[in-house]
Motif scaffolding. Structure first.
Motif, PDB file in Angstrom:
ATOM      1  N   GLN A 125     -50.993 -60.989  15.774  1.00  0.00           N
ATOM      2  CA  GLN A 125     -50.955 -62.365  15.175  1.00  0.00           C
ATOM      3  C   GLN A 125     -50.229 -63.496  15.505  1.00  0.00           C
ATOM      4  OE1 GLN A 125     -49.519 -62.388  11.019  1.00  0.00           O
ATOM      5  NE2 GLN A 125     -50.978 -64.020  10.294  1.00  0.00           N
ATOM      6  N   LEU A 126     -49.004 -62.990  15.980  1.00  0.00           N
ATOM      7  CA  LEU A 126     -48.103 -64.045  16.435  1.00  0.00           C
ATOM      8  C   LEU A 126     -48.528 -64.559  17.694  1.00  0.00           C
ATOM      9  CD1 LEU A 126     -44.530 -62.165  15.872  1.00  0.00           C
ATOM     10  CD2 LEU A 126     -45.410 -64.379  14.759  1.00  0.00           C
ATOM     11  N   ALA A 127     -49.141 -63.670  18.741  1.00  0.00           N
ATOM     12  CA  ALA A 127     -49.715 -63.873  19.896  1.00  0.00           C
ATOM     13  C   ALA A 127     -50.683 -64.893  19.844  1.00  0.00           C
ATOM     14  CB  ALA A 127     -50.013 -62.799  20.720  1.00  0.00           C
ATOM     15  N   GLN A 128     -51.712 -64.717  18.889  1.00  0.00           N
ATOM     16  CA  GLN A 128     -52.924 -65.652  18.483  1.00  0.00           C
ATOM     17  C   GLN A 128     -52.478 -66.855  18.156  1.00  0.00           C
ATOM     18  OE1 GLN A 128     -55.493 -63.077  16.335  1.00  0.00           O
ATOM     19  NE2 GLN A 128     -56.329 -61.913  17.966  1.00  0.00           N
ATOM     20  N   THR A 129     -51.544 -66.872  17.333  1.00  0.00           N
ATOM     21  CA  THR A 129     -51.171 -68.110  16.512  1.00  0.00           C
ATOM     22  C   THR A 129     -50.586 -69.030  17.479  1.00  0.00           C
ATOM     23  OG1 THR A 129     -50.854 -67.110  14.288  1.00  0.00           O
ATOM     24  CG2 THR A 129     -49.895 -69.253  14.806  1.00  0.00           C
ATOM     25  N   SER A 130     -49.765 -68.347  18.319  1.00  0.00           N
ATOM     26  CA  SER A 130     -48.804 -69.301  19.283  1.00  0.00           C
ATOM     27  C   SER A 130     -49.663 -69.704  20.391  1.00  0.00           C
ATOM     28  CB  SER A 130     -47.549 -68.521  19.696  1.00  0.00           C
ATOM     29  OG  SER A 130     -47.811 -67.407  20.213  1.00  0.00           O
ATOM     30  N   LYS A 132     -49.426 -67.895  22.987  1.00  0.00           N
ATOM     31  CA  LYS A 132     -48.715 -67.224  24.212  1.00  0.00           C
ATOM     32  C   LYS A 132     -49.218 -65.870  24.514  1.00  0.00           C
ATOM     33  CE  LYS A 132     -44.593 -70.189  22.796  1.00  0.00           C
ATOM     34  NZ  LYS A 132     -43.132 -69.987  22.368  1.00  0.00           N
ATOM     35  N   PRO A 133     -49.198 -65.583  25.848  1.00  0.00           N
ATOM     36  CA  PRO A 133     -49.865 -64.156  26.169  1.00  0.00           C
ATOM     37  C   PRO A 133     -48.705 -63.306  25.838  1.00  0.00           C
ATOM     38  CG  PRO A 133     -50.113 -65.804  27.959  1.00  0.00           C
ATOM     39  CD  PRO A 133     -49.143 -66.361  26.886  1.00  0.00           C
ATOM     40  N   LEU A 134     -49.134 -61.953  25.314  1.00  0.00           N
ATOM     41  CA  LEU A 134     -48.423 -60.919  24.936  1.00  0.00           C
ATOM     42  C   LEU A 134     -48.680 -59.741  25.726  1.00  0.00           C
ATOM     43  CD1 LEU A 134     -46.566 -59.480  23.177  1.00  0.00           C
ATOM     44  CD2 LEU A 134     -48.399 -58.914  21.440  1.00  0.00           C
ATOM     45  N   TRP A 135     -48.014 -59.370  26.600  1.00  0.00           N
ATOM     46  CA  TRP A 135     -48.044 -58.075  27.600  1.00  0.00           C
ATOM     47  C   TRP A 135     -47.301 -57.069  27.218  1.00  0.00           C
ATOM     48  CZ3 TRP A 135     -49.400 -59.307  33.265  1.00  0.00           C
ATOM     49  CH2 TRP A 135     -50.660 -60.072  33.308  1.00  0.00           C
ATOM     50  N   ALA A 150     -47.843 -50.594  21.620  1.00  0.00           N
ATOM     51  CA  ALA A 150     -48.414 -51.279  23.052  1.00  0.00           C
ATOM     52  C   ALA A 150     -49.806 -51.933  22.828  1.00  0.00           C
ATOM     53  CB  ALA A 150     -48.215 -50.105  23.883  1.00  0.00           C
ATOM     54  N   CYS A 151     -50.827 -51.038  22.196  1.00  0.00           N
ATOM     55  CA  CYS A 151     -51.921 -51.517  21.918  1.00  0.00           C
ATOM     56  C   CYS A 151     -52.114 -52.989  21.481  1.00  0.00           C
ATOM     57  CB  CYS A 151     -52.611 -50.660  21.074  1.00  0.00           C
ATOM     58  SG  CYS A 151     -52.855 -49.141  21.769  1.00  0.00           S
ATOM     59  N   ALA A 152     -51.061 -53.596  20.642  1.00  0.00           N
ATOM     60  CA  ALA A 152     -51.045 -55.098  20.335  1.00  0.00           C
ATOM     61  C   ALA A 152     -51.247 -55.893  21.411  1.00  0.00           C
ATOM     62  CB  ALA A 152     -50.040 -55.242  19.358  1.00  0.00           C
ATOM     63  N   ALA A 153     -50.675 -55.647  22.469  1.00  0.00           N
ATOM     64  CA  ALA A 153     -50.625 -56.609  23.673  1.00  0.00           C
ATOM     65  C   ALA A 153     -52.100 -56.797  24.298  1.00  0.00           C
ATOM     66  CB  ALA A 153     -49.835 -55.740  24.890  1.00  0.00           C
ATOM     67  N   ASP A 154     -52.273 -58.017  25.013  1.00  0.00           N
ATOM     68  CA  ASP A 154     -53.520 -58.298  25.593  1.00  0.00           C
ATOM     69  C   ASP A 154     -53.830 -57.681  26.720  1.00  0.00           C
ATOM     70  OD1 ASP A 154     -53.441 -60.763  23.922  1.00  0.00           O
ATOM     71  OD2 ASP A 154     -52.054 -61.667  25.105  1.00  0.00           O
ATOM     72  N   ARG A 155     -52.628 -57.237  27.434  1.00  0.00           N
ATOM     73  CA  ARG A 155     -52.631 -56.238  28.704  1.00  0.00           C
ATOM     74  C   ARG A 155     -51.608 -55.282  28.963  1.00  0.00           C
ATOM     75  NH1 ARG A 155     -56.089 -56.411  32.639  1.00  0.00           N
ATOM     76  NH2 ARG A 155     -55.492 -55.663  34.940  1.00  0.00           N
ATOM     77  N   ALA A 229     -58.582 -48.279  18.629  1.00  0.00           N
ATOM     78  CA  ALA A 229     -60.023 -48.510  19.031  1.00  0.00           C
ATOM     79  C   ALA A 229     -60.307 -50.096  19.048  1.00  0.00           C
ATOM     80  CB  ALA A 229     -61.047 -47.929  18.227  1.00  0.00           C
ATOM     81  N   GLY A 230     -59.676 -50.799  18.015  1.00  0.00           N
ATOM     82  CA  GLY A 230     -59.899 -52.223  17.829  1.00  0.00           C
ATOM     83  C   GLY A 230     -59.186 -53.037  19.000  1.00  0.00           C
ATOM     84  N   PHE A 231     -57.901 -52.802  19.077  1.00  0.00           N
ATOM     85  CA  PHE A 231     -56.955 -53.496  19.998  1.00  0.00           C
ATOM     86  C   PHE A 231     -57.412 -53.150  21.558  1.00  0.00           C
ATOM     87  CE2 PHE A 231     -53.134 -53.758  17.269  1.00  0.00           C
ATOM     88  CZ  PHE A 231     -53.582 -54.781  16.576  1.00  0.00           C
ATOM     89  N   ARG A 232     -57.948 -51.839  21.752  1.00  0.00           N
ATOM     90  CA  ARG A 232     -58.435 -51.538  23.111  1.00  0.00           C
ATOM     91  C   ARG A 232     -59.936 -51.897  23.458  1.00  0.00           C
ATOM     92  NH1 ARG A 232     -55.216 -51.977  26.943  1.00  0.00           N
ATOM     93  NH2 ARG A 232     -56.497 -50.591  28.137  1.00  0.00           N
ATOM     94  N   ARG A 233     -60.553 -52.288  22.417  1.00  0.00           N
ATOM     95  CA  ARG A 233     -61.939 -52.658  22.538  1.00  0.00           C
ATOM     96  C   ARG A 233     -62.752 -51.182  23.019  1.00  0.00           C
ATOM     97  NH1 ARG A 233     -59.994 -57.499  24.301  1.00  0.00           N
ATOM     98  NH2 ARG A 233     -60.455 -59.247  22.919  1.00  0.00           N
ATOM     99  N   LEU A 234     -62.439 -49.927  22.279  1.00  0.00           N
ATOM    100  CA  LEU A 234     -63.090 -48.751  22.678  1.00  0.00           C
ATOM    101  C   LEU A 234     -63.689 -48.300  21.405  1.00  0.00           C
ATOM    102  CD1 LEU A 234     -60.271 -47.247  24.599  1.00  0.00           C
ATOM    103  CD2 LEU A 234     -62.360 -47.899  25.709  1.00  0.00           C
ATOM    104  N   PRO A 235     -65.082 -47.298  21.633  1.00  0.00           N
ATOM    105  CA  PRO A 235     -65.474 -46.692  20.454  1.00  0.00           C
ATOM    106  C   PRO A 235     -64.419 -45.789  19.866  1.00  0.00           C
ATOM    107  CG  PRO A 235     -66.709 -46.610  22.414  1.00  0.00           C
ATOM    108  CD  PRO A 235     -65.404 -47.126  23.014  1.00  0.00           C
TER     109      PRO A 235
END
Length: 438
Positions: A125-130, A132-135, A150-155, A229-235
């Motif tokens: 949420q902090l990354a999306q609101t700001s 700013k990238p979160l790795w 770790a899964c909360a990160a964009d990469r 699964a949601g953060f990593r876009r996996l089934p």
């Protein structure tokens, strides 16, 4: 010890098995009466725990050691990092205007289940609101609860030998009834409420109580799978099929649990490159918007070529101007300037100019660093600072710094000799003698 035992036994944990065995072994020795030395509190990179650092606009947030919801006086000495502490550092980093991105530096085998899912959602949420990238980088371990974060990160990066995964839940029950009998102890619990003392250690675990604990574990396991699964876009099935396995290096990439292998320095360099590219895209967007606002009237043709010195490209005129009737042909008076502009060519020219400017700004930043002046080339590009202007600014800052150093320098110990008079100069005397002869 009762406090520590309450955090280990009879409660669900998101921690890797080897780490759990080490902790249980140490605690068992303590319960047996062994004296264990307590290390002094430490928050250095060589120990566990750490402080938020900012490097060239990137905040590096350490997530190290065993993870708990709340730490206490034993936190620093025992290598515990709390979810509340991580959240506070993340909020500080994302709110800092000097920070343009956040990198989670993770070396943890996991810890408590309570609070970790909320923390992961909060980081995203902090990354999306700001904006700013979160790795994140696993250096060297991001397992169980640490992997949820770790899964909360964009990469997600990992070093060549790093381990990720262990997506599962575990709870421990200790049966002390045999040891109690040998010690001549017999515990009797007087209680109200049938489940008040479920899972106590002084009797074997009843099957019905074990079933209830297992149901709680399964519910947490489902939440864990859904989060990853949601953060990593996996089934979700792909995550469940891992069966809490641990993956190292290239195997983690193949399983979809990480994005790239590299060192911490390589991850930071890649993140800086992305920030520079984002700044370039932002500048192109602003230029396009300004260009659209300055579109000339239909009666005025627009130049086809864009000068590299122009601050804003000129938007081509409407295609309707350039169309002839179906039965007519272009007249010799029509010049190439009145033809429709190629938007792809315009975009290519703008991108070429931005890349060239960024290269010049980066070179100036490297030169400035040698002069003791810090420059952010990506930020300069985003603000529209030209290389000439940046170069003058660097020279001015360096000169001001040198003047300031001269002002505070100590005076020489020996007094200087009196300056020679102009009249005593040999050159002046020679000139006077020559004039007298003429």
């Amino acid at each position: 010890m009762p406090y520590l035992a309450s955090r280990l036994y009879g409660t669900p944990l998101l921690i890797a098995r080897p780490k759990l065995e080490v902790i249980l072994g140490v605690v068992a020795r303590k319960f047996a009466g062994d004296t264990l030395a307590t290390p002094p509190p430490s928050r250095t990179d060589s120990g566990l725990g750490g402080d938020l650092q900012v490097q060239d606009g990137i905040a590096i947030l350490p997530i190290l050691g065993t993870l708990v919801r709340r730490s206490s006086y034993i936190g620093a000495a025992s290598g515990l990092t709390s979810y509340h502490e991580i959240e506070a550092m993340a909020e500080q980093a994302f709110a800092d205007p000097q920070v343009r991105a956040v990198l989670l530096e993770i070396d943890s085998s996991g810890g408590e289940a309570g609070g970790v899912f909320d923390l992961a959602q909060r980081l995203r949420q902090l990354a999306q609101t700001s904006g700013k990238p979160l790795w994140a980088i696993a250096d060297e371990v991001a397992l169980s609860a640490a992997y949820a974060i770790a899964c909360a990160a964009d990469r997600l990066w990992l070093t060549r030998t790093a381990e990720v995964g262990s997506i599962g839940v575990v709870a421990v029950h200790i049966d002390e009834s045999v040891a109690d009998a040998k010690a001549g102890l017999n515990y009797t619990f007087l209680h109200a409420g049938a489940h008040k003392v479920d899972g106590h250690p002084h009797a074997p675990l009843p099957a019905t109580v074990a079933a209830d604990i297992q149901a709680d574990i399964e519910q947490l396991y489902t939440q864990f799978i859904a989060l990853v699964a949601g953060f990593r876009r996996l089934p979700p099935k792909a995550i469940r099929d891992t069966e809490a396995r641990v993956y190292r290096g290239e195997a983690a990439l193949q399983a979809g649990l990480a994005d790239q292998i590299g060192t911490r320095a390589e991850a930071i360099t890649a993140l800086q490159r992305q920030l520079a590219m984002s700044a370039g895209r932002s500048l192109r967007t602003k230029a396009a918007a300004l260009s659209a606002a300055r579109t000339p009237p239909r009666s005025q043709p627009s130049p086809k070529e864009i000068s590299m010195n122009d601050h804003n490209p000129v938007t081509p005129v409407d295609d309707a101007q350039e169309h002839t009737t179906p039965n007519s042909s272009p007249t010799p008076a029509q010049s190439p300037q009145t033809q429709p502009l190629d938007e792809a060519a315009i975009t290519a020219q703008v991108e070429h100019r931005l890349r060239r400017q960024l290269a010049e700004l980066t070179e100036i930043a490297a030169q400035a660093k040698r002069l003791g002046v810090t420059v952010d080339p990506a930020q300069a590009l985003a603000r529209g600072v030209t290389p000439d202007a940046l170069r003058q600014s660097v020279l001015k800052q360096a000169a001001e710094r040198d003047v300031a150093q001269d002002i505070v320098a100590e005076a020489p110990q020996q007094p200087q000799t009196k300056p020679q008079s102009v009249a005593d100069s040999p050159l002046v005397k020679a000139a006077q003698a020559y004039g007298a002869r003429q």
